[in-house]
Design a protein around this motif. Structure first.
Motif, short mmCIF file in Angstrom:
data_model
loop_
_atom_site.label_atom_id
_atom_site.label_comp_id
_atom_site.label_asym_id
_atom_site.label_seq_id
_atom_site.Cartn_x
_atom_site.Cartn_y
_atom_site.Cartn_z
N LYS A 96 83.73 -58.80 5.07
CA LYS A 96 82.64 -59.12 5.99
C LYS A 96 82.50 -60.64 6.15
CE LYS A 96 80.02 -54.89 5.18
NZ LYS A 96 78.77 -54.28 4.69
N LEU A 97 82.68 -61.36 5.06
CA LEU A 97 82.62 -62.82 5.15
C LEU A 97 83.79 -63.37 5.98
CD1 LEU A 97 81.51 -63.89 1.55
CD2 LEU A 97 80.19 -64.02 3.67
N ALA A 98 84.95 -62.73 5.87
CA ALA A 98 86.10 -63.16 6.68
C ALA A 98 85.80 -62.96 8.17
CB ALA A 98 87.34 -62.38 6.27
N ARG A 99 85.17 -61.82 8.52
CA ARG A 99 84.76 -61.59 9.91
C ARG A 99 83.76 -62.64 10.35
NH1 ARG A 99 82.37 -56.08 9.29
NH2 ARG A 99 81.17 -56.79 11.09
N LEU A 100 82.83 -62.96 9.47
CA LEU A 100 81.82 -63.98 9.78
C LEU A 100 82.47 -65.34 9.98
CD1 LEU A 100 78.79 -64.54 10.08
CD2 LEU A 100 78.69 -64.90 7.60
N GLN A 101 83.45 -65.67 9.15
CA GLN A 101 84.14 -66.95 9.27
C GLN A 101 84.91 -67.04 10.59
OE1 GLN A 101 87.65 -67.60 6.82
NE2 GLN A 101 86.99 -69.69 6.38
N THR A 102 85.62 -65.97 10.94
CA THR A 102 86.39 -65.95 12.18
C THR A 102 85.48 -66.10 13.39
OG1 THR A 102 88.07 -64.54 11.17
CG2 THR A 102 88.01 -64.62 13.57
N SER A 103 84.36 -65.36 13.38
CA SER A 103 83.41 -65.43 14.50
C SER A 103 82.78 -66.82 14.58
CB SER A 103 82.33 -64.37 14.31
OG SER A 103 81.39 -64.43 15.37
N THR A 104 82.51 -67.43 13.44
CA THR A 104 81.92 -68.78 13.43
C THR A 104 82.89 -69.79 14.03
OG1 THR A 104 80.62 -68.25 11.46
CG2 THR A 104 80.90 -70.57 11.99
N PHE A 105 84.15 -69.71 13.65
CA PHE A 105 85.17 -70.59 14.22
C PHE A 105 85.21 -70.44 15.74
CE2 PHE A 105 87.27 -71.84 10.29
CZ PHE A 105 87.87 -73.02 10.66
N ARG A 106 85.25 -69.20 16.20
CA ARG A 106 85.37 -68.95 17.64
C ARG A 106 84.16 -69.48 18.39
NH1 ARG A 106 86.49 -64.04 17.26
NH2 ARG A 106 84.37 -63.20 17.39
N SER A 107 82.97 -69.26 17.86
CA SER A 107 81.75 -69.69 18.55
C SER A 107 81.65 -71.21 18.62
CB SER A 107 80.52 -69.11 17.86
OG SER A 107 80.41 -69.57 16.53
N ILE A 108 82.02 -71.89 17.54
CA ILE A 108 81.98 -73.36 17.54
C ILE A 108 82.94 -73.91 18.59
CG2 ILE A 108 82.50 -75.44 16.21
CD1 ILE A 108 81.50 -73.99 13.73
N ARG A 109 84.13 -73.32 18.67
CA ARG A 109 85.11 -73.76 19.66
C ARG A 109 84.59 -73.56 21.08
NH1 ARG A 109 89.75 -70.27 19.34
NH2 ARG A 109 90.80 -71.77 20.69
N VAL A 110 84.01 -72.40 21.33
CA VAL A 110 83.51 -72.09 22.68
C VAL A 110 82.38 -73.03 23.07
CG1 VAL A 110 82.30 -70.35 24.05
CG2 VAL A 110 84.24 -69.68 22.63
N LEU A 111 81.48 -73.32 22.15
CA LEU A 111 80.30 -74.13 22.48
C LEU A 111 80.67 -75.58 22.83
CD1 LEU A 111 77.72 -72.79 19.89
CD2 LEU A 111 77.76 -72.43 22.36
N TRP A 112 81.82 -76.05 22.36
CA TRP A 112 82.24 -77.40 22.75
C TRP A 112 82.57 -77.49 24.24
CZ3 TRP A 112 81.58 -81.84 20.47
CH2 TRP A 112 81.44 -81.91 19.09
N LEU A 113 82.84 -76.35 24.86
CA LEU A 113 83.22 -76.35 26.28
C LEU A 113 82.06 -76.69 27.21
CD1 LEU A 113 85.51 -73.17 26.40
CD2 LEU A 113 86.22 -75.57 26.43
N GLN A 114 80.83 -76.70 26.70
CA GLN A 114 79.69 -77.03 27.55
C GLN A 114 79.49 -78.54 27.73
OE1 GLN A 114 75.73 -76.30 25.73
NE2 GLN A 114 76.86 -75.90 23.83
N MET A 115 80.22 -79.34 26.98
CA MET A 115 80.02 -80.80 27.04
C MET A 115 80.05 -81.39 28.44
SD MET A 115 81.73 -82.82 23.84
CE MET A 115 83.38 -82.49 24.41
N PRO A 116 81.04 -81.05 29.28
CA PRO A 116 81.10 -81.69 30.60
C PRO A 116 79.85 -81.47 31.46
CG PRO A 116 83.16 -80.58 30.11
CD PRO A 116 82.20 -80.17 29.05
N PHE A 117 79.16 -80.35 31.26
CA PHE A 117 77.99 -80.06 32.09
C PHE A 117 76.82 -80.99 31.80
CE2 PHE A 117 80.36 -76.03 31.98
CZ PHE A 117 80.50 -75.81 33.35
N TYR A 118 76.83 -81.64 30.63
CA TYR A 118 75.79 -82.61 30.32
C TYR A 118 76.01 -83.94 31.06
CZ TYR A 118 73.83 -79.70 26.63
OH TYR A 118 73.22 -78.67 25.93
N THR A 119 77.17 -84.06 31.69
CA THR A 119 77.45 -85.28 32.46
C THR A 119 77.35 -85.05 33.96
OG1 THR A 119 79.84 -84.89 32.63
CG2 THR A 119 79.05 -85.99 30.63
N THR A 120 77.03 -83.82 34.38
CA THR A 120 77.02 -83.52 35.82
C THR A 120 75.66 -83.07 36.33
OG1 THR A 120 77.72 -81.23 35.39
CG2 THR A 120 79.45 -82.85 35.80
N PHE A 121 74.70 -82.79 35.43
CA PHE A 121 73.43 -82.22 35.90
C PHE A 121 72.63 -83.21 36.75
CE2 PHE A 121 72.20 -84.36 32.01
CZ PHE A 121 70.96 -84.89 32.31
#
Length: 222
Positions: free
Chosen positions: A122-147
Motif C-alpha cells: 500500500k505504501l508503494a502504491r502511495l509512493q507511486t501516486s505521489t510521484f505522479r501527482s507531483i509531476r503533473v502539478l508542475w505542468l500548471q506553472m505556465p498558466f501563472y504567467t498568462t492570467f
C-alpha cells in the motif's frame, strides 16, 4: 556402567543445548516483535502526520478552487486569457484535492495487524501516486504567467513579444522538463531528490517505508 553414564551425560548435554536454543529463539522472537511494534508505531506516526496534512490541504484546496471559480465567473469571459489561465489552475487544484483525498484513504486503509508486506504494498502504491501527482502539478506553472494577458497587451507588441512571451515559453519548457525528469529512477540525482522530498508528502511516505523495511531486514537476519 561407564557407557550408561556417558549416554546420560550426553543426553543431558543435548537437552540443555536444546533448551538453550529454545530460549534463544524465544528471545529473538520477542525482540523481533518488540522491534516490529516500535517500527510500526514510527511509520504510523509519519503517516498520521501526512493524513492530517492532507485533510488541511483538501480544505484549503476546496476554498481555493471555489475562489478561482468565482474569479472566472465574475470575469464573464471578457478576457479569455485570464479565464482560460485561471480555469486551468483551478482544474490542477481540483486534481490535487482528489489526489489528497485518495492518498488519505490509502493511509487509513493500512492495517498494521496485517503482514508487513501488505502494508509495504500500500505504501508503494502511495509512493507511486505521489510521484505522479507531483509531476503533473508542475505542468500548471505556465498558466501563472498568462492570467494577466489581454488582447490590448498583446497588441502593444514589444513588451509582450520581448518580455512576457519569452518568460511564458521558458516556463513551458521548464514545466515539461520537470515532468519528464521527476521520476523514481532519477532519485539518485540530488536536484530531483531535493524537489521531490521538499514537501511532507513523499518525505513521510519514504520514511515510513524505511521503517517497515528494517523489520523485514531483521526478520531475514533472524
Amino acid at each position: 556402567m561407564e557407557d550408561l553414564e556417558l549416554k546420560n551425560l550426553w543426553f543431558s548435554y543435548e537437552k540443555k543445548l536444546a533448551d538453550a536454543q529454545l530460549l534463544n529463539a524465544q528471545s529473538w522472537a520477542l525482540n523481533l516483535r518488540c522491534f516490529a511494534e516500535i517500527q510500526q508505531k514510527k511509520a504510523a506516526s509519519k503517516l498520521r502526520a501526512l493524513a492530517i496534512h492532507n485533510v488541511f490541504a483538501v480544505l484549503l484546496g476546496i476554498v481555493w478552487v471555489l475562489f478561482l471559480g468565482v474569479l472566472v465567473w465574475g470575469n464573464g469571459f471578457v478576457n479569455p486569457y485570464f479565464c482560460v489561465s485561471v480555469a486551468a489552475i483551478a482544474l490542477f487544484s481540483l486534481y490535487a484535492v482528489i489526489v489528497y483525498i485518495r492518498h488519505t484513504a490509502i493511509i487509513n486503509s493500512i492495517d498494521y495487524n496485517e503482514s508487513v508486506v501488505a502494508a509495504q504494498e500500500k505504501l508503494a502504491r502511495l509512493q507511486t501516486s505521489t510521484f505522479r501527482s507531483i509531476r503533473v502539478l508542475w505542468l500548471q506553472m505556465p498558466f501563472y504567467t498568462t492570467f494577466w494577458w489581454s488582447p490590448e497587451f498583446i497588441s502593444t507588441g514589444a513588451s509582450f513579444w520581448l518580455i512576457s512571451f519569452p518568460i511564458t515559453l521558458l516556463f513551458v519548457v521548464l514545466a515539461v522538463y520537470l515532468y519528464r525528469n521527476l521520476r523514481v529512477e532519477n532519485m539518485h540525482k540530488k536536484w530531483v531528490r531535493a524537489i521531490m522530498m521538499a514537501g511532507p508528502e513523499l518525505r513521510n511516505v519514504v520514511r515510513s517505508m524505511a521503517f517497515l523495511e528494517e523489520i523485514e531486514l531483521l526478520r531475514k537476519d533472524v
